[in-house]
Design an enzyme around this catalytic site. Structure first.
Site, PDB file in Angstrom:
ATOM      1  N   SER A  25     -48.933 -13.324  12.001  1.00 29.95           N
ATOM      2  CA  SER A  25     -48.915 -13.427  10.562  1.00 29.95           C
ATOM      3  C   SER A  25     -50.167 -14.076   9.987  1.00 29.95           C
ATOM      4  O   SER A  25     -50.406 -13.992   8.789  1.00 29.95           O
ATOM      5  CB  SER A  25     -47.699 -14.246  10.130  1.00 29.95           C
ATOM      6  N   LYS A  47     -54.557 -20.572   5.744  1.00 30.23           N
ATOM      7  CA  LYS A  47     -53.487 -19.561   5.637  1.00 30.23           C
ATOM      8  C   LYS A  47     -52.613 -19.869   4.429  1.00 30.23           C
ATOM      9  O   LYS A  47     -52.244 -21.038   4.205  1.00 30.23           O
ATOM     10  CB  LYS A  47     -52.663 -19.593   6.927  1.00 30.23           C
ATOM     11  N   SER A  84     -48.108 -15.774  16.124  1.00 28.77           N
ATOM     12  CA  SER A  84     -48.913 -15.519  14.926  1.00 28.77           C
ATOM     13  C   SER A  84     -50.308 -16.118  14.919  1.00 28.77           C
ATOM     14  O   SER A  84     -51.069 -15.879  13.979  1.00 28.77           O
ATOM     15  CB  SER A  84     -48.163 -16.011  13.685  1.00 28.77           C
TER      16      SER A  84
END
Lengths: 411, 411
Positions: free
Chosen positions: B132, B63, B156
């Site tokens: 996210s 990420k 997330s």
């Protein structure tokens, strides 16, 4: 030393423009630092100097493991030579929001470890200023700056403060944000403050943390517990004498002091501090160890070598010990306003071969409780005592420390 | 999807060289990602591919709020366009030490907030993949990568896993290091894993955390508590139906399931999660807010605008609520092996205007307990259920989840 409260009073009454206060800090650094080596680099001359804000006119030293967008941040290591973070650390942004000027990066031991920095003790250049916040303690002690940021994982705020004779606080764990601070141990790393007096750092901390109660007065007859931390060995005779003087001063200031022998869980917690620290350091510094092991300084390299053998079970057991001691400490503080103990084994050791020993500090870092160093005036190199309060009660620790500082000054 | 355990088995029996496994991931990304937008950038073609190590041959998605030394790290924001950290995050170093190849940076919402990224849901490009950790969930769901890293502050990791139909774990707080991960809320941010199956992520987590017990089998007759989290409102009918199917599957796998209504302290803790998060976010993102407010995306900017009004007293009260609930949850787990609840309100919402809602996730993030998403197979967009165990017992959550996953597969 330069008092933050004094500068602020002169700015408030209009006799000192903030820009002059910052210029004064630059001039003192230029004049004094060549003999001390506390300052690594300065903010550009073009840096904005706010004229308003509750810390306007305050030049701040920032330990060089704390990120600054306008100055290189090298963590005391060639591995990061010239490295420039994109953003300020959270604590640096907060200082700017208050009108302060993060003016100088101060010398740190490599990655805030035990390998000494090049800074000397401003009270006697033949001695260490302590570490790892060497430059921050020395810059305040030498009167170059009214406020400086350090960090403590073992004893890296309180010990250099004691060795250099300045007031300092290692606040409650995470009272000040560590975002943008190079991690050594996330369960221990704590941002702290150095200043000329306890009142100075109380004022700064109350503003930075947005907690006015931090400047509240002490209870009228604070209940203090005198604690020798026998499990950590014995302090030097003159450190114990300074502690005794602080006790008498506290009593004159109205305190009731009794002896406290910490029960066995605290000795066990003290013993496992390095396990928590080093198991986390191995992860936090994994990139440096994998890619640049040979560029690490020898003490840290050896520490990380040994840390490779720690297991998750060792770490879990250590954390359980810490948890038990923290619970017991909370109960203990039901009857005690603050604990009094030595800040260091003794005076700053001779030479720059070592930054000294954190054995009277590390239990309290592991407990996450606020610790204040109060300098004890006297001949020779400085000594200090530690005032410790329960978690979250930084104001209590500071208020009791202020009482002792005042009574010592009236001796 | 691509199974990590399958790749590892083929590497172990000599039928798949690690370099081929990594090349395969590059080829799948080149072929599939243009339609999905999960991948932001790739490690250089010259990146070393270890042939040995327990995760050799495993291409990992990282990420883009997690620092990589060989790829830019932009936090999903133009403010950090092209920014290149000096060091890998601790979790990235750990993956390299195990022989894995951090191959790709995956799309994140800006600073892991609520403003959507450009990634689409690989199950249906007309829907959000959640956030996210949008790119990590989507890359695993699309079969591009066998393993990906995400982070969870509200929901997330679990929410995008549910929306994309992949297995995922948000481990116990700080089981995986967050050093080098952009902070949103230091009390909440948790690094998690996405994979094709629960067994895959259990294997990866056991290796990364150096805790083999994480792969231990479940108790023979696990005691499960079915929990609807009424304080968070109602889930969609099909999410509740999927939960009911998971309960039946668990019972077939030997579990004993009873209903659990969480008492009032949990509702209060749930309600204060945003206070903890936003008070810390205001500090963590202080530089971005002070220097680049106009470049922040609208939802995050509004969130930080409102966060300026939070007080330290609000934050302290919220932390006390969280502490009380954590203590009560610990007692509750004395009689329960795992809690079963929905992973999200329902299926992935249509369009890319929102990444969905974290209201069934945030209590557990605040509690710091391990949460596993188990996809529930069926028609249409995916649904998932959450298996939650007590703090530090990630293996228990994974073992129960594996039992449910297996029983669902045999339906």
């Amino acid at each position: 030393m330069i008092s933050l409260l004094d500068i602020r009073a002169r700015i408030a009454d209009g006799t000192l423009p903030a820009a002059d206060a910052i210029r004064g800090a630059r001039e003192r650094i230029a004049a004094q630092d060549p003999a001390i080596g506390a300052i690594l680099r300065l903010a550009p001359e073009t840096a904005v100097v706010p004229e308003v804000g509750p810390l306007a006119g305050i030049a701040v030293g920032v330990k060089d493991i704390i990120a600054t967008a306008d100055m290189a941040t090298e963590y005391g290591s060639d591995i990061y030579a010239g490295w420039r973070p994109r953003a300020d650390a959270a604590i640096v942004s907060r200082l700017r929001a208050l009108g302060a000027v993060p003016l100088a990066k101060t010398a740190t031991t490599a990655f805030a470890g035990l390998d000494p920095a090049a800074t000397v003790n401003p009270r006697d250049p033949g001695h260490t200023p302590g570490g790892s916040s060497s430059g921050s303690a020395a810059a305040v002690a030498a009167g170059m700056l009214p406020l400086a940021l350090g960090t403590q994982t073992g004893g890296s705020v309180i010990r250099p403060a004691a060795f250099c004779g300045v007031a300092a606080i290692k606040p409650s764990f995470r009272l000040l944000p560590t975002v943008g601070v190079k991690t050594f141990s996330w369960a221990l790393d704590t941002v702290g403050l150095f200043g000329a007096s306890v009142a100075d750092i109380a004022h700064a901390l109350a503003l930075i943390a947005e907690r006015p109660a931090i400047e509240a007065p002490a209870p009228e007859r604070p209940r203090l517990a005198l604690c020798l931390q026998d499990f950590a060995g014995s302090a030097d005779a003159d450190a114990l004498a300074a502690l005794e003087r602080a006790v008498r001063a506290a009593e004159r200031a109205g305190a009731v002091v009794h002896d406290l022998v910490l029960p066995a869980p605290f000795a066990r917690a003290w013993a496992v501090h390095p396990t928590v620290q080093d198991f986390e350091a191995r992860q936090a510094l994994a990139w440096e160890y994998a890619e640049h092991r040979d560029a690490l300084p020898p003490v840290l390299r050896g520490q990380l070598d040994r840390a490779q053998d720690l297991t998750a079970a060792d770490y879990d057991a250590a954390r359980r010990e810490a948890h038990r001691a923290r619970r017991q400490l909370k109960e203990l503080f039901a009857d005690v306003d603050a604990i009094l103990t030595v800040s260091s084994v003794g005076r700053a050791p001779r030479g720059l071969g070592s930054t000294g020993d954190a054995r009277f500090n590390r239990l309290w870092t592991l407990m996450g409780v606020p610790c204040v160093n109060v300098p004890v005036p006297g001949d020779g190199l400085p000594l200090g005592v530690q005032v410790i309060a329960r978690f979250g009660d930084d104001g209590r620790a500071l208020a009791v420390a202020r009482g002792i500082e005042g009574a010592l000054a009236r001796e």
